[in-house]
Design a protein around this motif. Structure first.
Motif: not given
Length: 367
Positions: A47-51, A72-75, A89-90
């Motif tokens: 996911t990303n920062t906003t989501a 969780r992998a947050e980009i 990174e993932l």
């Protein structure tokens, strides 16, 4: 159940077939939708920062109830993070947490997250299952369906990628309520595209209901997303690997991708660039005698009504844009290829478009 019935559309690709489910409040039932599938219980949620802030806790709670352990992998937000470096990174995270070949990768976010997570899923352990959870209008109607996954390269957009179909797509229209207006408008560019390439009645519906969509009326959103996905599914079923008809989905993208690349992928939303590309393609079709001026005017008018740009910005020359177009992955043997409308609801793939015609039209497209 939500306030409106769910729409279920099957993308029929034989053993790679999958469902696209469209409706409200789907993320809160994510675990239910994944249960009973051939997945091992450890999932990678990309996911990303906003989501992550808005939806990850809801998704993770539902997954936990269904017995999934979530990594969780947050980009960070932004197109610039759809890169090989982020994919690496993932890979590291998946390896560290011992994800196996049946561990699902879940893409929660917009097109950047979906493309990146799908690319990672296609290439990690030679392919692991992935599920699209698009949270933007653009992703729900376009990038989450069809299996095109990729990362960007400094020399071009999406030139490193694969065709790799998801196992499931859940398009929760409730997530669209939190989008900034600019993101909604960007998504509407792709919705309008579907009307132009395949369905004049849907285009007419958009002309009549543009304000309802801008107001994020749920019933209108479900209808628009479902109509768009049906068109895309039909095209993908006919041409999964973009060897023929699927190229019609690139309407507006030849110039759109060039505009994004020329501005470093940061100044323009994808849908904004595609809107400019569609307007320019319509003008090019008029110039080449393929499209009536009134039909081009309908498209340009609708794009303007929903707040999308239809002209090029200053500071970028036609020659610079042409240089990026020549590097586009759809160019064969140096021949420029455009998808050009011949009427609302029908387009043609035109190869070997004269550069001088493109150059002249571009000069007419500046704001």
């Amino acid at each position: 159940m939500g306030l409106f019935p769910e729409e279920k559309i099957t993308v029929n690709l034989g053993e790679r077939a999958y469902e696209v489910i469209i409706g409200p409040r789907l993320l809160s039932r994510l675990g239910h939708f994944l249960s009973g599938r051939d997945f091992t219980p450890r999932a990678l949620l990309v996911t990303n920062t906003t989501a992550a802030r808005l939806y990850a806790p809801l998704a993770e709670k539902s997954l936990a109830r269904a017995g999934f352990e979530v990594v969780r992998a947050e980009i960070p937000d932004g197109e610039e993070h759809k890169s090989l470096a982020t994919a690496a990174e993932l890979y590291d995270l998946a390896y560290e947490h011992e994800l196996d070949r049946r561990s699902p990768v879940l893409a929660l976010g917009g097109g950047v997250v979906g493309d990146l997570a799908g690319f990672m899923a296609a290439t990690y352990l030679r392919g692991v299952p992935y599920v699209q959870l698009p949270t933007t209008l653009l992703a729900q109607v376009d990038s989450s369906v069809g299996g095109k996954v990729a990362v960007n390269h400094p020399r071009g957009k999406n030139i490193i990628g694969a065709f790799y179909q998801p196992r499931l797509v859940l398009a929760d229209v409730e997530t669209l309520k939190t989008l900034p207006p600019r993101e909604v408008r960007s998504g509407l560019a792709e919705v309008i595209k579907y009307g132009v390439i395949a369905d004049p009645l849907f285009f007419a519906w958009l002309e009549e209901n543009a304000e309802r969509l801008l107001a994020l009326e749920p019933a209108a959103l479900v209808h628009a997303v479902a109509a768009s996905v049906r068109i895309k599914a039909q095209v993908v079923e006919e041409d999964e690997r973009e060897e023929g008809r699927r190229a019609v989905l690139n309407f507006g993208h030849t110039l759109g991708h060039a505009l994004e690349a020329a501005t470093g992928y940061t100044a323009w939303r994808h849908g904004e660039a595609v809107a400019v590309g569609m307007a320019a393609a319509a003008r090019l079709a008029v110039y080449l005698g393929m499209l009536a001026e009134e039909e081009a005017a309908r498209l340009v008018d609708l794009l303007r009504r929903v707040g999308l740009p239809v002209g090029l910005p200053g500071g970028i020359s036609p020659e610079e844009l042409l240089a990026f177009m020549r590097r586009d992955k759809k160019v064969l043997s140096g021949r420029l290829t455009f998808v050009l409308p011949v009427e609302i609801g029908k387009v043609e793939i035109v190869r070997d478009v004269p550069e001088e015609a493109v150059r002249r039209v571009l000069r007419l497209c500046y704001n």
